[in-house]
Structure formats: structure tokens, C-alpha cells
Design an enzyme around this catalytic site. Sequence first.
Site, PDB file in Angstrom:
ATOM      1  N   SER A  11       0.830  -1.212   0.000  1.00 19.69           N
ATOM      2  CA  SER A  11       0.000   0.000   0.000  1.00 19.69           C
ATOM      3  C   SER A  11       0.860   1.257   0.000  1.00 19.69           C
ATOM      4  O   SER A  11       0.351   2.361   0.149  1.00 19.69           O
ATOM      5  CB  SER A  11      -0.935  -0.001   1.215  1.00 19.69           C
ATOM      6  OG  SER A  11      -0.211  -0.204   2.409  1.00 19.69           O
ATOM      7  N   HIS A  63     -39.902  23.938 -10.810  1.00 18.26           N
ATOM      8  CA  HIS A  63     -40.029  23.131 -12.042  1.00 18.26           C
ATOM      9  C   HIS A  63     -39.290  23.797 -13.206  1.00 18.26           C
ATOM     10  O   HIS A  63     -39.638  23.584 -14.365  1.00 18.26           O
ATOM     11  CB  HIS A  63     -41.493  22.914 -12.431  1.00 18.26           C
ATOM     12  CG  HIS A  63     -42.361  22.508 -11.283  1.00 18.26           C
ATOM     13  ND1 HIS A  63     -42.530  21.206 -10.890  1.00 18.26           N
ATOM     14  CD2 HIS A  63     -43.083  23.258 -10.397  1.00 18.26           C
ATOM     15  CE1 HIS A  63     -43.340  21.153  -9.836  1.00 18.26           C
ATOM     16  NE2 HIS A  63     -43.677  22.397  -9.511  1.00 18.26           N
ATOM     17  N   SER A  87     -13.660  26.089 -27.338  1.00 23.32           N
ATOM     18  CA  SER A  87     -13.830  24.840 -28.071  1.00 23.32           C
ATOM     19  C   SER A  87     -12.689  24.714 -29.073  1.00 23.32           C
ATOM     20  O   SER A  87     -12.157  25.720 -29.549  1.00 23.32           O
ATOM     21  CB  SER A  87     -15.170  24.875 -28.805  1.00 23.32           C
ATOM     22  OG  SER A  87     -15.125  24.044 -29.942  1.00 23.32           O
ATOM     23  N   LYS A  97     -17.328  29.655 -28.794  1.00 22.22           N
ATOM     24  CA  LYS A  97     -17.693  29.013 -27.538  1.00 22.22           C
ATOM     25  C   LYS A  97     -16.915  29.496 -26.328  1.00 22.22           C
ATOM     26  O   LYS A  97     -15.748  29.811 -26.401  1.00 22.22           O
ATOM     27  CB  LYS A  97     -17.482  27.492 -27.661  1.00 22.22           C
ATOM     28  CG  LYS A  97     -18.399  26.862 -28.691  1.00 22.22           C
ATOM     29  CD  LYS A  97     -19.698  26.450 -28.098  1.00 22.22           C
ATOM     30  CE  LYS A  97     -19.527  25.048 -27.531  1.00 22.22           C
ATOM     31  NZ  LYS A  97     -20.750  24.594 -26.903  1.00 22.22           N
ATOM     32  N   GLU A 152     -18.734  22.247 -14.850  1.00 22.92           N
ATOM     33  CA  GLU A 152     -19.193  20.913 -15.261  1.00 22.92           C
ATOM     34  C   GLU A 152     -18.397  19.816 -14.548  1.00 22.92           C
ATOM     35  O   GLU A 152     -18.934  18.778 -14.166  1.00 22.92           O
ATOM     36  CB  GLU A 152     -19.064  20.751 -16.780  1.00 22.92           C
ATOM     37  CG  GLU A 152     -20.093  21.576 -17.541  1.00 22.92           C
ATOM     38  CD  GLU A 152     -19.767  21.706 -19.027  1.00 22.92           C
ATOM     39  OE1 GLU A 152     -19.268  20.740 -19.641  1.00 22.92           O
ATOM     40  OE2 GLU A 152     -20.006  22.794 -19.582  1.00 22.92           O
TER      41      GLU A 152
END
Length: 458
Positions: A23, A156, A277, A283, A290
Site C-alpha cells: 500500500s 419546475h 472549443s 464558444k 461541469e
Amino acid sequence: MAKMWAGRTAGETDRVADDFNSSIRFDCRMYKEDITGSMAHAAMLAKQGILTQTEANTLIDGLSGILADLESGALAIDPAAEDIHMFVEQVLTERLGDVGKKLHTARSRNDQVALDLRMHLRAETDGIMESLRELLEVLSDRAAEHEGTIMPGYTHLQRAQPITFGHWLMAYAMMLLRDLDRFSDARVRMNVSPIGCCALAGTTYNTDRRFEAERLGFPEIARNSLDGVSDRDFCLEFMSSSSILMMHLSRMAEELILYSSWEFAFIELADAYTTGSSIMPQKKNSDMAELIRGKTGRVYGDLMALLTTLKGLPLAYNKDMQEDKEAVFDAVDTVKMCLAVLTPMLATMTVKPENMKKAASGGFINATDLADYLVGKGLPFRTAYKISGELVAHCIREGTVLEKLPLEIYQAHCDRIGEDLYAVIDLEACVNRRISEGGTSRESVRAQIAYVKEKLAQ
Ligand code: ARG
């Protein structure tokens, strides 16, 4: 390399099996706790006359030398060692000779690993709580800045009633305040010393567990040695507190993503916390938010992994329990990273009050206030509700909003409506009339901020 535990067995273990068993690649991060724990152990052994003071001093000096060399880089962790406990003892014995072999008197790796992990997680918990306090400061400061910034409140995901952005921010502050409480509560049960439980049954030596505990900052000791070496509740409590915290961060991240889309455009995240992007030049993606949302899943996974590992284990220590560390460390790392990114992301985000106001103005979110106005004029709520609904339907047909509807139309639906209505359905007024404790009014949001600040000062 000969195993320190060679004796009962003499045959070499298989290399792949050794690797499987080891370990060191993850428990090496507990080197400091392992060494300071051993120093306290040596001091206790001398105090109790189990070792001489000279022997203990030699051990303590040897241990502090190892600590210094590990921190300076003069000594490297041996990846072939079985674990951090064996590594430290091995180096100590190489450096000190026979006296090094005396350190492990009245101790087992079973209580040693439990001690190290508790000390390590205690320090990490303190760090996480500090980061949470910083995040709460940022949320409260930004809420104070936006106590008058009107936005639509949703249920909602449909526009429901007007709120302020300050009120929205303080909703998350309340969640994080509970998270802070949960970590602090988990820390109480984490802060119990298992050292001296030894392998499982305690020891025949005249040890002083409380002396050792006190030296290492533990106000309490495990009261049953079998439980002391088998208990990983403190890891589970840490990870469940972390999971709930991550759920909150994830919900906030989701809203930040949504609100920074073109469709909402309520906020804009700073360039430092967004990406572009590789193909679409226009973008600006909220990757960091995220990822906070995405990483929540792995923290839940860490909790589930350890719960599952522990569920069928007989008392006391079983090697399965070595699996605790990777799960806990992963949760620690993930929570720390997410907080480190989220706090400055919130501090630097641009808020767009005009867009929030525009969205709040276009969705009849003052319809409840219109109904309440009619109740004030003596109508039963259900009747008032129906008239308001019909007026909304009229606006939708005509492509207008309640604020702009002429008085004649109002009066055609209900003759009790007067000129005073317009002041009542003004969004600002709608917000600031919600003075109930915890409500969205300026006054109430200020009280919420004061409450959080007071909690943080404690
Ligand atoms: N590396 C082990 C762990 O993390 C240390 C305890 C080993 N104890 C034992 N009896 N094999 O759990």
C-alpha cells in the site's frame, strides 16, 4: 528483501503478490503522521519504564532525522516497501541498529494504521473546513452586493416568483453552513485515539494510552480495543459529509452552467474558469463548473466503495481495510480541488442584473402578488387566484405583461381593482414585501448574511 515479519514463514513471497499486497504508493502520504505517532509511542514507552529514556531519545532522534530527510528529499520512499509503517521502521533500524527494533513494542500495525489515518484525516478535515469558510465569505459578500438584484425564482424550472440574486446565493450559503457543521461533528468522533489497542486485544505491557493520545492531540481514546482497530466510521462520516457537500456544489455548478448559457445570460464566468472549443470559435464553455458537477459522482463512489468493503468484515482487522485509504484520499483530493476552483470562480463571475430583470419581467412572476392584492380587496383566495389566471391568459393572448395592462382591462375582470395595483405588482415591491423571516426581501437577505457572518465568527 527479507520481510520484517519473516519468521513463521520463510519462503519468499511472489513478486506480483507483493505488489498486490503493498500500500506504499498511497499510504506514503501519511509519513508525517506515522513518524509523529511513533515519537509519541517511544516517549510513552520510556515514561512507563518499558524502554529506557536513552533508548527512547535515540528512537525519537532517529525518527525526526527520517522526517527531516523525507521532507528535504535526502531520503526517498522505497516503492518496494510493503507500507509506510514498515518503511519507516526499516529505515530506523538500518540507521540505529538493534534499538530501532524496539519501537514496535506494545503496538501493532493495526492500531498504528488507524492512528495515522485518523490524524491525517483530521488535518485534512480542518483544511476543508477552512476552505468552506472562505467559500461562505465569498457567497455572503456577493450576496450583499446583490441584495437588490432581481431575478426570476423558479420551481419546475418555470418562472415562479421574483427573488434576488443575493437570496439565491444565500440559499447555497445555508447548505454550506450545514456542511461545515457536519464536518465539525464528524471530526469529534474522528478525534479518538486507537493507539494502544494493539493487534486487537490490548497488551500485557503497562502502557499509558491517555498519555499517548494527549501528546497527539486526541481528547478521547477508543474504549474497546477490538472496535478501536476495526472502526472506520470516521472515514465513512467524512465521506458522507463530503458526498452531501459535493451534492450541494453540484447543484450550484448546474445553475452556474445554466445561467451562463446564452439563453439565460444571467452571469458570465471569468475567462480563467472557462475554456474554448477546439472547433467552434464562438464558444465559452463552463468546463470547471461541469467538472465539479461530474466529480460529485466519484465522491459518492468512494463512500459506496468503503461501505461495501466494510459490510461483511468479521472483527477485528482484515486486510480488506487497506482499501479504506484510496477511497478516503480520493474524496479528500476531489473535495479540495472543487472548493479551490469554485471559490474564486464565484468571486470573479460577472453578474448581469439587466438580463435577470428582463427575464423576471416577462413571465408573470407577479401573478401571486396580483392574487394577494385581490385578497386584500376582500376576495377569497381561490376567486382571486382564478381572476389572476384569466388576466395572465389575456396577457399571453395579447402579447403583453401584467405591468403594462391598462386599468380598464383589469376592471373589466374585477371592479375592485384600482390604480394602486401597479405599485403592488412592481417587481421591486414584490420582492421587498416578502419580509417573512428567510424571505427574499432586502431586509431578510441582510439578516441571512448577518447570521452566516456570525456563525463564521464563532
Ligand atoms: N497497510 C496496512 C493497511 O493499510 C497496514 C495494516 C497492516 N496490518 C496487518 N495486520 N497486515 O491496512
